[in-house]
Design a protein around this motif. Structure first.
Motif: not given
Length: 346
Positions: A131-132, A280, A314-316, A323-325, A329
């Motif tokens: 993730g971030t 990220p 999952g990084y955007g 994909s960061a939601t 994801a």
């Protein structure tokens, strides 16, 4: 330290890592999820207390199990999401090891070696899902070292009490800035600064519309700009109605006592709150040397173009539509896991 051998090592036990674990479990893969946190729930336990999702629970789920509604709330709180992730992990009996802080991933013949503070895992495939949240971004503006007040980032903010009565400049034009301002403006003297005028979604739309548009935009090309950037959840609408969300243009530099613009105007403040996003968290992949000159890892699907044994989720948007939601994801993980397992003789 102990050494383990698995087919797949997932680095990160938040929403993206758990979604990957769901599909790895369905595929009967030999895998482990390595999570650096002390407890389940991902970064959601670190978010500010009043955070709300942009979509109802029914549109914020991971694969296999719909998120139950939070009593009395249309938009779930961060605390509710952390509970959901904790129960999700138990529900599917996912093999999460924590706290395991991965230091680096390196090549080791036919496998990738995942080196952590508690041991080493030799894996035929690695899925990075860190993730971030652990990589907050603050723009490098002139005067940051001169300012004698307090500077903090979204990642440091929990509630408005610590800033009550202060003069606070909030920087950033996204949902985090708007939600934090909505409550902070009731107890502090706030000024909002943004690079461009804030763009609110129409009040009848929420994160469901953003996800649909983001998915279509990535499929057809283009962006999501036709809708806006900020979801007008109820606290944001209330704050906007009382004039608390009127933004000024971004300042050009910090001074000893505050911020200043090129036109000569300035503003003294006690705190600058940077709601300027995240990057990220990929330091653990540096030794693989797979990033380009911009620091971005080129992908073939979800696999690193320069190291196909490595996948990222999952990084955007660059690792999958939204994909960061939570819902993004899950959708990304299905394709990413299928691609990662290609060629494995299990």
């Amino acid at each position: 330290m102990d050494e383990h051998t698995v087919d797949v090592a997932v680095v990160g036990g938040g929403q993206a890592g758990l979604a990957a674990g769901y599909y790895l479990r369905r595929a009967k893969a030999d895998f482990v999820i390595l999570d650096g946190r002390e407890e389940p729930g991902g970064a959601w336990k670190d978010y500010w207390d009043s955070l709300r999702l942009f979509s109802p629970a029914g549109h914020s789920m991971l694969p296999g199990w719909w998120m139950p509604e939070e009593p009395g709330r249309e938009y779930p709180s961060a605390r509710h999401v952390a509970w959901y992730l904790t129960e999700y992990e138990r529900r599917y009996d996912l093999p999460v090891r924590r706290p395991v802080r991965v230091e680096r991933v390196e090549r080791d013949g036919p496998r990738l070696r995942v080196v952590a503070d508690t041991g080493t895992w030799l894996a035929r495939r690695v899925i990075s899902a860190t993730g971030t949240w652990d990589a907050p971004h603050v723009p490098d503006l002139p005067g940051r070292d001169l300012f004698e007040g307090h500077q903090m980032h979204t990642a440091d903010y929990r509630d408005p009490d610590a800033l009550a009565g202060q003069r606070v400049v909030v920087v950033g034009g996204g949902n985090s800035a708007a939600q934090i301002l909505a409550e902070l403006s009731e107890t502090a003297r706030t000024t909002w600064t943004t690079l461009r005028p804030p763009r609110f979604l129409p009040d009848h739309l929420d994160g469901r519309a953003l996800f649909a548009v983001a998915t279509r935009a990535l499929r057809e090309g283009g962006g999501v700009g036709e809708l806006g950037d900020i979801v007008a959840v109820p606290p944001v609408r209330e704050a906007r109605a009382r004039g608390a969300l009127d933004a000024r243009p971004m300042f050009d530099r910090l001074t000893r006592t505050g911020v200043a613009w090129y036109d000569g105007t300035s503003l003294d403040c006690d705190t600058v709150l940077w709601c300027t996003g995240f990057r990220p968290a990929l330091d653990h992949l540096a030794s693989l040397d797979v990033a380009d000159e911009r620091g971005r890892i080129p992908l073939d699907g979800n696999r690193a173009a320069a190291e196909p044994r490595l996948s990222l989720i999952g990084y955007g948007d660059w690792t999958g539509a939204a994909s960061a939601t939570l819902i993004g994801a899950g959708r990304t993980a299905k394709a990413a896991v299928a691609q990662a397992l290609e060629g494995l003789d299990r």
